[in-house]
Design an enzyme around this catalytic site. Sequence first.
Site, PDB file in Angstrom:
ATOM      1  N   SER A   1       0.827  -1.211   0.000  1.00 44.28           N
ATOM      2  CA  SER A   1       0.000   0.000   0.000  1.00 44.28           C
ATOM      3  C   SER A   1       0.862   1.262   0.000  1.00 44.28           C
ATOM      4  O   SER A   1       1.637   1.486  -0.905  1.00 44.28           O
ATOM      5  CB  SER A   1      -0.950  -0.058   1.201  1.00 44.28           C
ATOM      6  OG  SER A   1      -1.756   1.070   1.291  1.00 44.28           O
TER       7      SER A   1
ATOM      8  N   LYS B   1      -0.275  -4.213  -3.418  1.00 41.31           N
ATOM      9  CA  LYS B   1      -1.601  -3.683  -3.077  1.00 41.31           C
ATOM     10  C   LYS B   1      -1.649  -2.240  -3.540  1.00 41.31           C
ATOM     11  O   LYS B   1      -1.161  -1.343  -2.878  1.00 41.31           O
ATOM     12  CB  LYS B   1      -1.847  -3.775  -1.564  1.00 41.31           C
ATOM     13  CG  LYS B   1      -3.145  -3.107  -1.088  1.00 41.31           C
ATOM     14  CD  LYS B   1      -4.364  -3.831  -1.611  1.00 41.31           C
ATOM     15  CE  LYS B   1      -5.633  -3.372  -0.899  1.00 41.31           C
ATOM     16  NZ  LYS B   1      -6.076  -2.042  -1.288  1.00 41.31           N
TER      17      LYS B   1
END
Length: 473
Positions: free
Chosen positions: A385, A410
């Site tokens: 992320s 991600k």
Amino acid sequence: MRVFLLYNSPSSSFSIPPPTPPPTTTTHRPQKPLKPSFIRSLTATALSFNLLFFSPLSPLPPLSIASDFSPSSSQLECREEDQFIEEERAPELVTNEELVKEAWEVVNDSYLDTGRNQWSPESWLQKKEDIIGTYLPSRSKAHDVIRKMLSTLHDPYTRFLSPSELSKMGRYDMSGIGVNLREIPDENGEVKLKVLGLILDGPAYVAGVRQGDELLSVNGVDIKGKSSFEALTLLQGPTDTSVNITVKHGNCGPIKSVDLKRQLNAKTPVFYRLEKMDNGNTSVGYIRLKEFNALARKDLVTVSILTAMKRLQGMGASVFVLDLRDNLGGLVQEGIEIAKLFLNEGETVIYTAGRETQNVKSIVADKVPLITSPVIVLVNKNTASASEIVASALHDNCRAILVGEKTYGKGLIQSVFELHDGSGVVVTVGKYVTPNHLDINGNGIDPDYKKLPAWNEVAERLSKCQKQQFQKT
């Protein structure tokens, strides 16, 4: 409809000891008509999509919320608006069939297929035709139909939230004084900011602020017509500093002005130290970033990194190691701001891509870099992320090399749409693309080295990268 815009084992080959793994949404409130519409986030952490980005693996625990405000008898005649607050959540506002249709429309208007080829306007329209006429005797049956409908997308991040799950998601304190705000339209269509919840024993609660109170001003600034996003930005500030707020208790007063001391219990997730390498000839500034803390004020991590870098420079650090191993992410905006500390003005941090062409945007650095020294970024399969945004931004702009394992992969953006009965739908609405146009999601980022190289090799590689980049411009 509110919209909240969102989101193992370390290598043992590094000389720097590996860390222990740390623990790691934006909501749309229902508005009439049922057609989904985006509204500003209740949180004060916005990205280009006003998104808050969750880690792929670890949920955040809910905080305690006080809800014991009871108006006195003198205020009973002023309860019409309070009744509206409760009634707006009531299931009677929408039938079970309308609720399912509303969830279908959210996906139809906003969903981004991320390469699984499970969604198309035609197939989704057929899905609507399939569910029309389904017997829905209860609200729970409607929720089950929505869950099954979303599961056909085969997207693990697009999912249904029950009313209780969505309620927990909106209860994090982003204000620093322990309040959670909500935009409430009055009978004239003007928006008022009401206290939706309070953290027990937080500054606002101790000062007598109660659920249902209307926020009128912050430090003398009239917040009439402002969004909760704008109000929370005014409320935020460093820990132990004071902020003055004016609130109206209930709908008819009294009006009260109180001074509150900001309290943010979140500890900095930044650890740093000075190390000697190459037989003591090289001073290395080591910075370990455990997480992008979603419960911290929006600039906590950035300020902590900034402080660490300045102190290490003062201690003689000539090169830096940024350790992002086992950092599962958190607030994407924090990752963007940290990446900017290393980049030249105008260099691309990340691209965001959505279903519509107008949603393709670039985020660029807007200042000179804090340091220009060579940097090594340590990554592993749990680097995800926001951490992947930092790593790719520094790597693709020739500011750092990556050492370790391939990252998690991600790179999706989610929004949380609140439906008319208080439940919600988390929908993938966009994705992140690196400066070198790599789609992070599902791919991850490959490191340059599996083990730490010599610093002269790092410097040579970065210099060569910069020259190649210059020749392309």
